[in-house]
Write a protein that holds these residues in place. Structure first.
Motif, mmCIF file in Angstrom:
data_model
loop_
_atom_site.group_PDB
_atom_site.id
_atom_site.type_symbol
_atom_site.label_atom_id
_atom_site.label_comp_id
_atom_site.label_asym_id
_atom_site.label_seq_id
_atom_site.Cartn_x
_atom_site.Cartn_y
_atom_site.Cartn_z
ATOM 1 N N ILE A 154 0.768 -1.136 -0.030
ATOM 2 C CA ILE A 154 0.004 0.069 0.022
ATOM 3 C C ILE A 154 0.854 1.396 0.037
ATOM 4 C CG2 ILE A 154 -0.322 -0.185 2.511
ATOM 5 C CD1 ILE A 154 -3.022 1.151 2.150
ATOM 6 N N LYS A 155 0.666 2.099 -0.899
ATOM 7 C CA LYS A 155 1.563 3.392 -0.961
ATOM 8 C C LYS A 155 0.331 4.503 -0.511
ATOM 9 C CE LYS A 155 4.449 2.143 -4.856
ATOM 10 N NZ LYS A 155 4.714 2.512 -6.354
ATOM 11 N N THR A 156 0.867 5.384 0.569
ATOM 12 C CA THR A 156 0.180 6.375 1.115
ATOM 13 C C THR A 156 0.741 7.523 0.652
ATOM 14 O OG1 THR A 156 1.146 6.155 3.207
ATOM 15 C CG2 THR A 156 -0.668 4.902 3.077
ATOM 16 N N THR A 157 -0.088 8.630 0.452
ATOM 17 C CA THR A 157 0.408 10.127 0.289
ATOM 18 C C THR A 157 -0.338 11.013 1.073
ATOM 19 O OG1 THR A 157 0.927 9.455 -1.960
ATOM 20 C CG2 THR A 157 0.934 11.802 -1.304
ATOM 21 N N ASN A 158 0.367 11.750 1.842
ATOM 22 C CA ASN A 158 -0.440 12.900 2.624
ATOM 23 C C ASN A 158 -0.709 13.915 1.699
ATOM 24 O OD1 ASN A 158 -0.724 15.388 4.651
ATOM 25 N ND2 ASN A 158 -0.156 13.726 6.053
ATOM 26 N N LYS A 159 -1.765 14.237 1.695
ATOM 27 C CA LYS A 159 -2.385 15.438 0.796
ATOM 28 C C LYS A 159 -1.833 16.820 1.049
ATOM 29 C CE LYS A 159 -6.946 13.402 -0.102
ATOM 30 N NZ LYS A 159 -8.466 13.477 0.037
ATOM 31 N N GLU A 160 -1.452 17.128 2.389
ATOM 32 C CA GLU A 160 -0.926 18.393 2.524
ATOM 33 C C GLU A 160 0.648 18.630 2.334
ATOM 34 O OE1 GLU A 160 -2.209 19.206 6.685
ATOM 35 O OE2 GLU A 160 -4.302 18.915 6.233
ATOM 36 N N THR A 161 1.235 17.534 2.840
ATOM 37 C CA THR A 161 2.683 17.573 2.626
ATOM 38 C C THR A 161 3.348 16.571 1.391
ATOM 39 O OG1 THR A 161 3.026 15.483 4.047
ATOM 40 C CG2 THR A 161 2.912 17.577 5.273
ATOM 41 N N ASN A 162 2.565 16.023 0.727
ATOM 42 C CA ASN A 162 2.804 15.289 -0.291
ATOM 43 C C ASN A 162 4.006 14.190 0.147
ATOM 44 O OD1 ASN A 162 1.050 16.325 -2.346
ATOM 45 N ND2 ASN A 162 2.566 18.013 -2.537
ATOM 46 N N VAL A 163 4.065 14.015 1.439
ATOM 47 C CA VAL A 163 5.099 12.716 1.674
ATOM 48 C C VAL A 163 4.594 11.338 1.459
ATOM 49 C CG1 VAL A 163 6.097 11.687 3.690
ATOM 50 C CG2 VAL A 163 6.180 14.212 3.520
ATOM 51 N N SER A 164 5.155 10.534 0.956
ATOM 52 C CA SER A 164 4.423 9.223 0.479
ATOM 53 C C SER A 164 5.317 8.230 1.549
ATOM 54 C CB SER A 164 4.776 8.856 -0.967
ATOM 55 O OG SER A 164 4.029 9.900 -1.946
ATOM 56 N N ASN A 165 4.769 7.247 1.579
ATOM 57 C CA ASN A 165 5.290 5.912 2.363
ATOM 58 C C ASN A 165 4.672 4.802 1.684
ATOM 59 O OD1 ASN A 165 6.574 6.935 4.968
ATOM 60 N ND2 ASN A 165 4.846 8.309 4.651
ATOM 61 N N GLU A 166 5.388 3.545 1.984
ATOM 62 C CA GLU A 166 4.925 2.268 1.382
ATOM 63 C C GLU A 166 4.873 1.275 2.528
ATOM 64 O OE1 GLU A 166 6.666 -0.602 -1.970
ATOM 65 O OE2 GLU A 166 6.278 1.388 -2.841
ATOM 66 N N PHE A 167 4.105 0.342 2.483
ATOM 67 C CA PHE A 167 3.933 -0.538 3.592
ATOM 68 C C PHE A 167 3.622 -2.008 2.822
ATOM 69 C CE2 PHE A 167 2.883 3.475 5.272
ATOM 70 C CZ PHE A 167 3.590 3.652 6.247
#
Length: 677
Positions: free
Chosen positions: A537-550
């Motif tokens: 799962i790839k997540t992206t914070n809408k405000e900071t555009n920081v992405s993470n993958e789990f």
């Protein structure tokens, strides 16, 4: 060694000597030198063989010194850092590890806790919840058979679990709390609790209840308000005093638009307040424009019906209506799911209309079901029954793949009652629970689902499952697991969405002090569950555009991930299957709420209470040397000398067998060398 054994050994020695003497002393042709050598070798051989036959047993005793255990349990939650106690904790741990006298007397071990307990690796003081009761119970489970004092480093502020003041009453080992923080009372206003619905309907009003608490001596006045964005939706002036230190504010808010609606509740802080973080609480409500209508139809009264209604309506998006067959016909069109409870002849007209509209159904049968009528009224389920009844259990089919099902301990739940006979399902179906009678499979379904041309049906062939919910509560201290099981069945049957190879499920919003669970189910091209796949799962914070993958981990027949490391914010996500062109996207929100930041000081009263209840003693962190001294002189905890006695039979002594081989080999070699063989 027994006297009888010694007697046998003496006889063996005499007999071995006599035989050796007879063989090499009586009319022997060898020289005197060889007679003595061969006689001694033969005596050793015979005596060793006789010893093996007698097999005497020897006792050996070893002594060891056992130190009393000293588990140290450390609160690793963020409230410790909020109270500025992190350095005190680390310094105290160094004292314990470096105190030679303490380590010589006790066997120290270290544990940390937040939601759960684990052996100490490192301390971050970042856990979002503290469950002191669970920590104490877990350590007591490990050391309940030992005479061991428990050292508990905590501020005493618990946010999850049972009240540790009462649950510690049954613990036999003494608890020595080290109080992190002080008992000084500061002036403080806080929102103790905020209650509201998770869902509401468009254009409806939903209730909100706020419990406000004041700590202080003087009379004060402030105001409480609720905002959405910059708009104040509710405001009320409130006064507090030393005597009137709590207030409950209840009001209604209007749901004006659909989707996730976020609100901020605030009690205006005073200038002299030390902790202003507990003056604000965020909450959210998902506004939906329609509910899932579930119709329960029955001609009888039964506890199962009331339980079903209560369980289904724990999800506020669902409304349940209970009607008799004659009154339910006009409600079929407005219902997404119809539950038929033990149909009989009175359902005749209802079934005709139900078959016309091809509504999704859940059929529940039992002792009062008229199977002769039911087998003719529909074409999916059939059962040839007798007048006999039987008690049946359900065992989860781990290969069930239509939707996610967790094992809530089905085979340990009370049996259901049904009519004796084999259930036939006349359409393509999948079994959720297999029927077992007296520990053996009946090769029939207890609970199964079927889907034909978009119409979904399910059957539960047994009554009395209200006991399941009650038993689940006794086991889990909560109805949540059972209600989630019922909820997933209802969600599947009430939906008309087509089955997809990749399905993802998540909540619209989460609080960041709770698990943030996202689940997925993946099927191969033949729509068979494939747990060998690799999902991320790839997540992206809408405000900071920081992405993470789990990575998503396999659990039974689905994939699961907990995203509780993500900070509060709005997120877009995409779930991907590696080496497959399959993706699913969605969004969720994480609301910022750290319950560990709500405390001003330690709960000294409770920590002292558990010390008293268990014959221990509480100390403040500044008195840590007093605790060490007390543990060193406490005569209840002494080193114990343990003796271990081992009984070893001679036949286990391999050297004796080696001696026999050596003597025989030596005798043969000497004979061969001297030409006597």
């Amino acid at each position: 060694m027994a006297v009888e054994t010694i007697f046998y050994i003496i006889i063996a020695g005499v007999l071995s000597f006599a035989l050796a003497l007879f063989m090499y002393g009586y009319k022997s042709k060898q020289s005197t030198k060889f007679r003595w050598i061969f006689g001694v070798l033969r005596f050793i051989t015979l005596f060793s063989i006789f010893l093996l036959l007698i097999n005497p047993k020897f006792k050996s005793e070893t002594y060891t010194i056992s130190k009393p255990k000293l588990p140290v349990i450390i609160d690793n939650t963020s409230s410790i850092s909020e109270l500025n106690q992190t350095n005190n904790v680390l310094y105290f741990l160094e004292q314990l590890k470096n105190n030679n006298d303490l380590n010589e007397k006790y066997d120290l071990s270290y544990f940390s806790f937040g939601n759960n307990v684990s052996e100490l690796d490192s301390l971050s003081f970042s856990k979002k919840n503290s469950n002191i009761s669970k920590a104490i119970r877990s350590i007591d489970e490990l050391f309940k058979n030992e005479k061991a004092p428990y050292v508990l480093l905590s501020d005493g502020n618990q946010t999850l679990g049972n009240d540790y003041e009462f649950s510690s009453a049954g613990i036999k080992n003494p608890i020595f709390p080290i109080i992190l923080g002080d008992s000084i009372s500061f002036l403080d206003l806080k929102i103790q609790q905020l209650n509201t619905n998770r869902y509401t309907f468009l254009k409806n009003k939903f209730p909100v209840e706020a419990i406000l608490v004041y700590s202080g001596q003087k009379e004060i006045s402030t105001s409480f308000n609720v905002k959405q964005g910059n708009s104040i939706l509710y405001k009320q002036n409130i006064s507090f005093s030393k005597e009137k230190n709590t207030a409950t504010v209840t009001f209604n808010l209007q749901a004006t638009r659909t989707g996730l609606q976020k609100y901020t509740a605030q009690i205006i802080p005073l200038e002299e307040e030390k902790n202003k973080k507990n003056n604000i609480k965020l909450f959210a409500v998902e506004v939906i424009d329609q509910a899932t209508n579930v119709l329960i139809v029955s001609n009888i009264s039964h506890p199962d019906i009331g339980m079903l209604k209560k369980s289904i309506e724990t999800n506020e998006q669902r409304l349940v209506t209970v009607k008799k067959p004659a009154d339910a016909i006009q409600l079929i069109n407005d219902s997404q799911l119809v539950i038929l409870y033990q149909p009989d002849q009175s359902f005749n007209s209802f079934f005709k209309e139900l078959n016309k509209q091809k509504s999704n159904t859940l059929l529940i049968t039992g002792l009062q079901t008229d199977w002769n009528f039911l087998s003719n009224a529909q074409t999916t389920f059939k059962k040839e029954v007798t007048s006999q009844t039987e008690n049946v259990l359900g065992y989860l089919n781990n290969n069930y793949g239509t939707f996610l099902i967790d094992d809530i301990g089905f085979n340990g739940l009370p049996p259901l009652k049904t009519r004796f006979g084999g259930l036939e399902i006349l359409s393509q179906h999948e079994i959720i629970l297999e029927q077992y009678v007296d520990g053996f499979s009946s090769e029939s379904a207890l609970l199964a689902t079927s889907e034909v041309n978009g119409k979904r049906d399910a059957i539960l062939d047994g009554e009395g499952f209200w006991r399941w919910r009650a038993q689940s509560f006794l086991l889990e201290n909560s109805f949540e697991k059972f209600d989630d099981f019922i909820g997933r069945i209802i969600q599947y049957l009430a939906s008309s969405k087509r089955k997809r190879r990749l399905d993802v499920s998540n909540e619209v919003f989460y609080y960041n002090n709770q698990p943030i669970i996202v689940t997925a189910q993946y099927f191969d091209k033949n729509y068979v569950i494939d747990s060998r796949a690799s999902l991320v799962i790839k997540t992206t914070n809408k405000e900071t555009n920081v992405s993470n993958e789990f990575p998503l981990l396999v659990k039974n027949n689905y994939f699961k991930v907990d995203l509780n490391t993500l900070p509060a914010g709005e997120y877009q996500y995409t779930v991907l299957v590696k080496d497959e062109p399959l993706t699913r996207s969605g969004s969720f929100s994480i609301l910022d709420f750290n319950v560990e930041q709500q405390f001003l000081n330690a709960d000294v009263t409770k920590l002292m209470s558990i010390a008293t209840n268990t014959n221990g003693k509480a100390y403040f962190i500044s008195e840590n040397q007093k605790l060490i001294d007390a543990l060193l002189i406490d005569e209840r905890f002494q080193q114990i000398q343990k003796s271990e006695q081992k009984v070893v039979p001679l036949i286990d002594w391999k050297y004796l067998l080696g001696l026999i081989v050596l003597t025989l080999s030596t005798e043969w070699f000497l004979r061969k060398y001297n030409g006597l063989v």
